[in-house]
Enzyme design. Structure first.
Site, PDB file in Angstrom:
ATOM      1  N   HIS A  15      21.094  -1.288  47.932  1.00 28.35           N
ATOM      2  CA  HIS A  15      19.699  -0.748  48.173  1.00 28.35           C
ATOM      3  C   HIS A  15      19.183  -1.180  49.595  1.00 28.35           C
ATOM      4  O   HIS A  15      19.208  -2.358  49.816  1.00 28.35           O
ATOM      5  CB  HIS A  15      18.947  -1.425  47.075  1.00 28.35           C
ATOM      6  CG  HIS A  15      19.074  -1.051  45.356  1.00 28.35           C
ATOM      7  ND1 HIS A  15      18.670   0.104  44.933  1.00 28.35           N
ATOM      8  CD2 HIS A  15      20.071  -1.867  44.703  1.00 28.35           C
ATOM      9  CE1 HIS A  15      19.291   0.251  43.816  1.00 28.35           C
ATOM     10  NE2 HIS A  15      20.309  -0.933  43.582  1.00 28.35           N
ATOM     11  N   HIS A 197      21.959   3.312  37.391  1.00 32.64           N
ATOM     12  CA  HIS A 197      22.040   2.042  36.752  1.00 32.64           C
ATOM     13  C   HIS A 197      22.313   2.103  35.259  1.00 32.64           C
ATOM     14  O   HIS A 197      21.230   2.887  34.804  1.00 32.64           O
ATOM     15  CB  HIS A 197      20.817   1.459  37.301  1.00 32.64           C
ATOM     16  CG  HIS A 197      20.758   1.035  38.740  1.00 32.64           C
ATOM     17  ND1 HIS A 197      20.722   1.933  39.842  1.00 32.64           N
ATOM     18  CD2 HIS A 197      20.708  -0.437  39.244  1.00 32.64           C
ATOM     19  CE1 HIS A 197      21.093   1.022  40.651  1.00 32.64           C
ATOM     20  NE2 HIS A 197      20.793  -0.172  40.428  1.00 32.64           N
ATOM     21  N   GLU A 200      21.873  -1.884  32.185  1.00 30.78           N
ATOM     22  CA  GLU A 200      21.468  -3.125  32.758  1.00 30.78           C
ATOM     23  C   GLU A 200      20.809  -4.179  31.813  1.00 30.78           C
ATOM     24  O   GLU A 200      20.699  -5.504  31.941  1.00 30.78           O
ATOM     25  CB  GLU A 200      20.213  -2.975  33.918  1.00 30.78           C
ATOM     26  CG  GLU A 200      20.979  -3.016  35.215  1.00 30.78           C
ATOM     27  CD  GLU A 200      19.770  -3.059  36.370  1.00 30.78           C
ATOM     28  OE1 GLU A 200      19.266  -1.955  36.673  1.00 30.78           O
ATOM     29  OE2 GLU A 200      19.819  -3.695  37.272  1.00 30.78           O
TER      30      GLU A 200
HETATM   31  C1  LIG Z   1      15.845  -8.064  39.772  1.00 30.44           C
HETATM   32  C2  LIG Z   1      16.767  -7.329  40.821  1.00 30.44           C
HETATM   33  C3  LIG Z   1      16.709  -7.602  42.149  1.00 30.44           C
HETATM   34  C4  LIG Z   1      17.966  -6.717  40.093  1.00 30.44           C
HETATM   35  C5  LIG Z   1      19.080  -6.189  40.716  1.00 30.44           C
HETATM   36  N1  LIG Z   1      19.151  -4.876  40.192  1.00 30.44           N
HETATM   37  C6  LIG Z   1      18.676  -3.655  40.322  1.00 30.44           C
HETATM   38  N2  LIG Z   1      18.515  -2.916  39.115  1.00 30.44           N
HETATM   39  C7  LIG Z   1      17.638  -1.666  39.382  1.00 30.44           C
HETATM   40  N3  LIG Z   1      17.109  -1.415  40.517  1.00 30.44           N
HETATM   41  C8  LIG Z   1      17.150  -2.320  41.427  1.00 30.44           C
HETATM   42  C9  LIG Z   1      17.839  -3.398  41.411  1.00 30.44           C
HETATM   43  N4  LIG Z   1      17.898  -3.757  42.912  1.00 30.44           N
HETATM   44  C10 LIG Z   1      17.353  -3.055  43.655  1.00 30.44           C
HETATM   45  N5  LIG Z   1      16.688  -1.912  42.895  1.00 30.44           N
HETATM   46  C11 LIG Z   1      16.010  -0.780  43.099  1.00 30.44           C
HETATM   47  O1  LIG Z   1      16.071  -0.766  44.795  1.00 30.44           O
HETATM   48  C12 LIG Z   1      14.594  -0.815  45.203  1.00 30.44           C
HETATM   49  C13 LIG Z   1      14.931  -1.541  46.768  1.00 30.44           C
HETATM   50  O2  LIG Z   1      15.631  -0.787  47.500  1.00 30.44           O
HETATM   51  P1  LIG Z   1      14.792   0.706  48.329  1.00 30.44           P
HETATM   52  O3  LIG Z   1      13.362   0.577  48.170  1.00 30.44           O
HETATM   53  O4  LIG Z   1      15.163   1.568  47.219  1.00 30.44           O
HETATM   54  O5  LIG Z   1      15.388   0.699  49.342  1.00 30.44           O
HETATM   55  C14 LIG Z   1      13.912  -1.766  44.236  1.00 30.44           C
HETATM   56  O6  LIG Z   1      12.603  -1.673  44.298  1.00 30.44           O
HETATM   57  C15 LIG Z   1      14.673  -1.375  42.870  1.00 30.44           C
HETATM   58  O7  LIG Z   1      13.879  -0.119  42.640  1.00 30.44           O
HETATM   59 ZN   LIG Z   2      21.338  -1.761  42.186  1.00 26.26          ZN
END
Ligand SMILES: CC(C)=CCNc1ncnc2c1ncn2[C@@H]1O[C@H](COP(=O)(O)O)[C@@H](O)[C@H]1O
Ligand SMILES: [Zn+2]
Length: 334
Positions: A15, A197, A200
């Site tokens: 991400h 995902h 989870e």
């Molecule tokens: C608590 C944690 C970090 C768990 C990791 N597992 C995850 N599970 C689901 N969505 C995620 C996870 N890690 C990141 N994301 C998603 O990625 C976003 C951040 O990257 P971006 O803004 O899409 O560029 C987060 O706001 C969330 O929507």
């Molecule tokens: Zn992820």
């Protein structure tokens, strides 16, 4: 560590805003005060402040992955609307693309051979080290069907800029599968690939519905029952494995019981990924090192695992062919 860094690798589950460099995050988060642990929602607020930050983060994230010899990166991010600063999903993505164009340490291929015009403007850099970047647009589980559909339409318009697919992510306890299904179906009809995902948290009905949809890949897969696994294995759906993420979020109690081992032994397609290297203080090289030491896998087998990831990418045959060559030369040098 050095040999894991120098090994060519494929990253399919990262991400963007979870991959921010520590030093940049500290610099950006300074305004948050001395609160101790940094949480996503606060970081998000900082990031949402302006588009030049998005551009900077993207440039640095790509350079960091390239510096550890990631040769193909599918970077995912959630297009964001923020009325107060005039940010739309489109302008957010434009800032991301600007970041890809700003990369200087490595040649970036983001599918510019598919551009109808302006190709010279898109393909930059000097000959030498090269990284393929493709983008996945994420739908956040907080979004409505209409908002998810907006993201899919944006993805379709950005295919020439390297967008190859759609991801479903966000807080696993928020939202219903049925809300996102129309947008995901539409995405598939339009030729976009889909990763979700999946599992989870324990939610067998949703896992079943996701598997019935037959996504191109699934991420995490921590809470799948035997029947689910039979489906995943029978339909050969590749699994994005995020070891550190799963341990640090306590989805899996310890590495020795992680499903990676069973899938690897059964030769099911698995791809080692970081998820959020900034959040979990990891890197793809560290994930390779961790897998090798935990599961007793040798260097050559790890390189073969990295090579096998090529078969699970969302890019076409031409890119796959070029990537296989990179891995074949690395194998010869071993
Ligand atoms: C608590 C944690 C970090 C768990 C990791 N597992 C995850 N599970 C689901 N969505 C995620 C996870 N890690 C990141 N994301 C998603 O990625 C976003 C951040 O990257 P971006 O803004 O899409 O560029 C987060 O706001 C969330 O929507
Ligand atoms: Zn992820």
């Amino acid at each position: 560590m050095e040999s894991w860094v120098s090994m060519p690798k494929v990253e399919l589950h990262a991400h963007l805003n979870g991959s921010i460099r520590d030093s940049t995050l500290l610099e950006l988060a300074r305004g948050l005060g001395e609160k101790g642990a940094i949480v996503f929602s606060e970081v998000e607020q900082v990031i949402l402040k302006n588009q030049s930050t998005v551009t900077r983060i993207t440039k640095e994230v790509v350079e960091d992955f390239a510096s550890e010899n990631v040769v193909y990166l599918e970077l995912r991010t959630t297009p964001k609307n923020n009325d107060s600063i005039g940010m739309t999903k489109r302008s957010y993505m434009e800032a991301v693309i600007k970041g890809l164009r700003a990369v200087t340490t490595v040649d970036v291929d983001f599918g510019c051979h598919e551009m109808e015009s302006d190709a010279s403007d898109v393909c930059i850099g000097s000959p030498g080290k090269k990284i393929y970047i493709r983008l996945l647009l994420s739908i956040d589980r907080r979004e409505s069907t209409a908002s998810a559909m907006e993201t899919v339409k944006l993805a379709m318009e950005m295919k020439e800029l390297g967008v190859v697919g759609i991801d479903l992510s966000g807080h696993p306890l928020v939202g219903e599968w049925i809300t996102f299904l129309p947008a995901l179906q539409f995405a598939r009809e339009q030729g976009l690939s889909i990763t979700v995902h999946c599992g989870e948290v324990p939610n067998p009905e949703e896992v079943q519905a996701m598997l019935d949809f037959h996504p191109g890949r699934i991420g995490h897969a921590c809470f799948l029952d035997e029947e689910h696994w039979n489906t995943v294995k029978a339909s050969k759906i590749p699994v994005e494995i995020c070891l550190s993420s799963n341990i640090m979020t306590e989805r899996i109690p310890s590495l020795d019981v992680h499903h990676f081992a069973d899938l690897y032994n059964e030769k099911h397609p698995v791809v080692l990924c970081t998820d959020d290297p900034g959040v979990f203080s990891t890197s793809l090289s560290k994930e390779y090192s961790l897998a090798a030491s935990t599961f007793g896998i040798g260097k050559k087998e790890m390189l073969l695992l990295a090579k096998d990831a090529v078969e699970s990418i969302f890019s076409g045959e031409e890119v796959k062919r070029e990537l296989r060559q990179i891995f074949d030369s690395a194998l010869k040098e071993l």
